[in-house]
Design an enzyme around this catalytic site. Structure first.
Site, PDB file in Angstrom:
ATOM      1  N   GLU A  37       0.766  -0.998  -0.200  1.00  0.00           N
ATOM      2  CA  GLU A  37      -0.135  -0.133  -0.002  1.00  0.00           C
ATOM      3  C   GLU A  37       1.025   1.213  -0.015  1.00  0.00           C
ATOM      4  O   GLU A  37       1.774   1.230   0.906  1.00  0.00           O
ATOM      5  CB  GLU A  37      -0.800   0.110   1.304  1.00  0.00           C
ATOM      6  CG  GLU A  37      -1.718   1.317   1.491  1.00  0.00           C
ATOM      7  CD  GLU A  37      -2.758   1.422   2.530  1.00  0.00           C
ATOM      8  OE1 GLU A  37      -2.699   0.357   3.365  1.00  0.00           O
ATOM      9  OE2 GLU A  37      -3.378   2.276   2.529  1.00  0.00           O
ATOM     10  N   ARG A 263       5.396 -12.936   9.372  1.00  0.00           N
ATOM     11  CA  ARG A 263       5.921 -11.399   9.279  1.00  0.00           C
ATOM     12  C   ARG A 263       7.466 -11.321   9.938  1.00  0.00           C
ATOM     13  O   ARG A 263       7.517 -11.911  10.880  1.00  0.00           O
ATOM     14  CB  ARG A 263       5.259 -10.580  10.272  1.00  0.00           C
ATOM     15  CG  ARG A 263       3.936 -10.035   9.613  1.00  0.00           C
ATOM     16  CD  ARG A 263       3.310  -8.979  10.792  1.00  0.00           C
ATOM     17  NE  ARG A 263       3.594  -7.713  10.168  1.00  0.00           N
ATOM     18  CZ  ARG A 263       2.987  -7.089   9.176  1.00  0.00           C
ATOM     19  NH1 ARG A 263       2.039  -7.621   8.565  1.00  0.00           N
ATOM     20  NH2 ARG A 263       3.386  -5.839   9.080  1.00  0.00           N
ATOM     21  N   LYS A 273       4.560   0.759   8.812  1.00  0.00           N
ATOM     22  CA  LYS A 273       4.977   1.913   8.271  1.00  0.00           C
ATOM     23  C   LYS A 273       4.105   2.874   9.274  1.00  0.00           C
ATOM     24  O   LYS A 273       4.509   4.177   9.239  1.00  0.00           O
ATOM     25  CB  LYS A 273       4.023   1.847   7.013  1.00  0.00           C
ATOM     26  CG  LYS A 273       4.687   1.313   5.797  1.00  0.00           C
ATOM     27  CD  LYS A 273       4.175   1.057   4.482  1.00  0.00           C
ATOM     28  CE  LYS A 273       3.103  -0.015   4.537  1.00  0.00           C
ATOM     29  NZ  LYS A 273       2.613  -0.291   3.206  1.00  0.00           N
TER      30      LYS A 273
HETATM   31  P1  ATP Z   1       2.506  -2.102   7.642  1.00  0.00           P
HETATM   32  O1  ATP Z   1       2.032  -2.389   8.893  1.00  0.00           O
HETATM   33  O2  ATP Z   1       4.024  -1.883   7.931  1.00  0.00           O
HETATM   34  O3  ATP Z   1       1.932  -0.942   6.854  1.00  0.00           O
HETATM   35  P2  ATP Z   1       1.496  -3.850   5.792  1.00  0.00           P
HETATM   36  O4  ATP Z   1       1.262  -5.248   5.686  1.00  0.00           O
HETATM   37  O5  ATP Z   1       0.175  -3.056   6.210  1.00  0.00           O
HETATM   38  O6  ATP Z   1       2.547  -3.423   6.611  1.00  0.00           O
HETATM   39  P3  ATP Z   1       1.519  -3.583   3.194  1.00  0.00           P
HETATM   40  O7  ATP Z   1       2.119  -2.478   2.180  1.00  0.00           O
HETATM   41  O8  ATP Z   1       0.033  -3.972   2.836  1.00  0.00           O
HETATM   42  O9  ATP Z   1       2.101  -3.358   4.250  1.00  0.00           O
HETATM   43  O10 ATP Z   1       2.514  -4.908   2.776  1.00  0.00           O
HETATM   44  C1  ATP Z   1       2.804  -5.447   1.177  1.00  0.00           C
HETATM   45  C2  ATP Z   1       3.477  -6.631   1.258  1.00  0.00           C
HETATM   46  O11 ATP Z   1       4.451  -6.871   2.402  1.00  0.00           O
HETATM   47  C3  ATP Z   1       2.212  -7.618   2.024  1.00  0.00           C
HETATM   48  O12 ATP Z   1       2.251  -8.612   1.171  1.00  0.00           O
HETATM   49  C4  ATP Z   1       2.757  -7.852   3.456  1.00  0.00           C
HETATM   50  O13 ATP Z   1       2.047  -8.817   4.127  1.00  0.00           O
HETATM   51  C5  ATP Z   1       4.237  -7.894   3.282  1.00  0.00           C
HETATM   52  N1  ATP Z   1       4.687  -7.456   4.610  1.00  0.00           N
HETATM   53  C6  ATP Z   1       4.558  -6.398   5.197  1.00  0.00           C
HETATM   54  N2  ATP Z   1       5.051  -6.523   6.374  1.00  0.00           N
HETATM   55  C7  ATP Z   1       6.027  -7.373   6.466  1.00  0.00           C
HETATM   56  C8  ATP Z   1       6.727  -8.230   7.370  1.00  0.00           C
HETATM   57  N3  ATP Z   1       7.077  -7.322   8.542  1.00  0.00           N
HETATM   58  N4  ATP Z   1       7.502  -9.287   7.299  1.00  0.00           N
HETATM   59  C9  ATP Z   1       7.177  -9.793   5.832  1.00  0.00           C
HETATM   60  N5  ATP Z   1       6.246  -9.422   4.926  1.00  0.00           N
HETATM   61  C10 ATP Z   1       5.583  -8.001   5.195  1.00  0.00           C
HETATM   62 MG    MG Z   2      -1.298  -2.442   5.210  1.00  0.00          MG
END
Ligand code: ATP
Ligand code: MG
Length: 561
Positions: A37, A263, A273
């Site tokens: 995102e 994760r 983020k």
């Molecule tokens: P954040 O909470 O930091 O915003 P998110 O999962 O909401 O993380 P996205 O931008 O939706 O962030 O993530 C893009 C991809 O990266 C998704 O497939 C997500 O599962 C993966 N991802 C995000 N954080 C991690 C992590 N800590 N370890 C492994 N994969 C991750």
């Molecule tokens: Mg997200």
């Protein structure tokens, strides 16, 4: 990526699934996607996911899409889109074709919503957010059906079309799936798939005032792109039945399968983020690319190599069990890739003046030394010597501890690439602080051991006359707690992670560096002998006329104690 740094590929449950799918003929080739995102910069957790998704596509000669999951217009921006693209490319990956956006599918998603309404599987609800929460039930109690659930197909079609046309206020209506309010899985209790939100979208502008929800958007986007294996983190495991339900109930041929992995959480760092954004907004760091940030941009500016981060991802692997990893694993992988590639030079970060009392320019001028003991291809440079040199204050001890091999009063030590010198006199100021050492050169020790005695210690140094003054930004961990966002107070509530910010995460010091680093371009990496790995800053590589070096990581071992 250079093969020198690649660890053997370790199999995992996702690879086993792909192997089976290819063997059975279920798929002829694979298509994965990385779906961030664009609401912030990517962090080390995303790097794990990038290495997984793009890495699988590379290994299986398949494709990996980069898709911006942009369904929350308020939080998303083009700056983030650019940073995400840059991060993926810098890590060394190429997405297939153009960058994709969930917003590319807004029309298609809308049409599928009409189809769901027409088949009686979606309805327009007038419950407020608060009422909806009350109707949802809990983990132990079933929910209750909305009183609007029985609206006719015609009424739903009319209302949804008018939602799109902007006839209703933000938040006044939603479109929900009609699944099962008594399901044990809360995600299946008539989830909302559209909400009214008058927000300017970074790509579609003001075209839409209704936006689709993540769960609804994600599975359809995957299917439209022909994704074969949709990999996400474990918190989406409970959403998988919804992912499948949507695809089973619309007329779409492709049905990707979702697999979850754990994760990454990195100790002494944050992998969210939202929380990282907080540090930026608060001004605790200089920006998303501050070298202390565990973002891809921050790790890059810190001097970490893409090969190092990829090696790290290989080493931590992919599984469904908890993945809390120590910072030393990341640093170790980075160090392992920098070791053979970074030219070595000498730099003194905590200087003490040494006068070589018998210095004779005719005898001791500059000497050439290789940039790397094992990699002659990195070349050589001149290492000039002069009457005054700087050594590390720590390399002299007035009262030496046991086994000390470095300099003491009356003792000898070798200057790296140069002579053995003897400390004849220690000069102190009125307060007793050592201000200078007066030493003499043994001219019979160049490239050979002194006669009749052993000198074990070797120290680094720079010529005071020739050295460059450099600004060294000495970075350390940002937090004092290994898991700053997982500490609970006496009341049982989480303590604000900002409470654990370290005061020592950045020290700016002036160091003396060999003249060989003069005019180094931004992002040039060096190994400062016995000190650590450093990189010239990517943004301001010169400040106040001095080159700026960021400390990337320390050395595990020093070559002379
Ligand atoms: P954040 O909470 O930091 O915003 P998110 O999962 O909401 O993380 P996205 O931008 O939706 O962030 O993530 C893009 C991809 O990266 C998704 O497939 C997500 O599962 C993966 N991802 C995000 N954080 C991690 C992590 N800590 N370890 C492994 N994969 C991750
Ligand atoms: Mg997200």
């Amino acid at each position: 990526m250079s093969t020198e740094h690649s660890a053997p590929v370790v199999s995992n449950f996702i690879r086993s699934t792909i192997d089976a799918d290819l063997a059975s003929g279920k798929h002829a080739s694979i298509v994965t996607r990385f779906p961030p995102e664009p609401n912030g910069y990517l962090h080390v957790g995303h790097a794990k996911s990038i290495c997984l998704n793009f890495g699988l596509a590379e290994d299986y000669a398949g494709k990996c899409h980069l898709r911006m999951d942009d369904t929350n217009p308020e939080k998303e921006s083009d700056e983030y889109v650019q940073a995400i693209k840059e991060g993926v490319e810098w890590l060394g990956f190429k997405w297939d074709g153009h960058v994709r956006f969930a917003s590319d599918y807004f029309d298609a998603l809308y049409d599928y919503a009409l189809e769901l309404i027409a088949s009686g599987k979606a309805f327009v609800d007038d419950l407020s957010a608060e009422e909806m929460r009350a109707y949802r039930g809990s983990l132990t109690e079933p929910g209750r059906e909305s009183p609007y659930r029985t609206r006719s197909v015609e009424e739903n079609l009319d209302l949804f079309t008018r939602m799109k046309a902007g006839e209703f206020a933000d938040g006044s209506k939603t479109l929900r799936l009609k699944i099962d309010m008594s399901s044990g899985n809360v995600n299946l209790r008539d989830p909302v798939i559209y909400r009214i939100r008058r927000a300017h979208h970074h790509r579609t502008g003001d075209k839409w005032c209704i936006y689709p929800m993540y769960d609804y958007t994600h599975c359809i986007s995957d299917a439209l792109e022909g994704i074969t294996h949709s990999l996400c983190t474990l918190e989406f495991e409970d959403h998988r039945p919804l992912y499948d339900w949507v695809l089973d109930n619309i007329s779409i041929a492709c049905h990707p399968r979702q697999y979850e992995f754990s994760r990454l959480e990195l100790m002494y760092a944050l992998t969210s983020k939202r929380k990282l954004n907080q540090l930026v907004v608060d001004g605790v760091v200089s920006g998303w690319d501050d070298p202390r940030m565990p973002t891809i941009a921050g790790m890059r500016r810190r001097g970490m190599s893409p090969e190092g981060i990829r090696l790290f991802a290989q080493r931590i692997g992919v599984s469904r069990s908890e993945n809390v990893v120590d910072m030393s694993i990341l640093e170790g992988a980075v160090r392992d890739t920098l070791e053979g590639e970074s030219p070595r030079v000498m730099a003194v970060v905590n200087p003490l003046k040494v006068t070589l009392t018998n210095f004779d320019a005719a005898l001791a001028g500059s000497r050439s030394a290789p940039f790397h003991p094992k990699h002659p291809e990195l070349g050589e440079r001149d290492v000039p010597l002069s009457r005054e040199i700087w050594i590390e204050r720590d390399d002299f001890a007035a009262v030496p501890p046991p086994k000390w091999q470095r300099l003491i009063e009356g003792g000898e030590v070798r200057l790296r690439y140069s002579y053995v010198v003897k400390c004849d006199e220690v000069v102190t100021d009125a307060s007793g602080e050592i201000t200078e050492l007066r030493c003499s050169i043994d001219y019979d020790t160049l490239g050979k051991n002194p006669e009749g005695r052993k000198v074990k210690g070797v120290i680094h140094w720079v010529s005071a006359e020739h050295a460059l003054e450099a600004e060294v930004r000495w970075y350390d961990r940002l937090f004092t707690e290994a898991r700053p966002d997982a500490v609970r107070g006496e009341d049982g509530e989480y303590v604000d992670f900002r409470h654990f910010l370290s005061e020592n995460s950045l020290k700016t010091i002036t160091a003396y560096v060999e003249p060989a680093v003069k005019d180094a371009a931004p992002e040039t990496r060096y190994h400062f002998e016995r000190v650590g790995y450093f990189v010239t800053d990517r943004i301001d590589h010169v400040a106040g006329g001095k080159p700026v070096f960021n400390r990337t990581v320390g050395l595990k071992d020093t070559w002379a104690k």
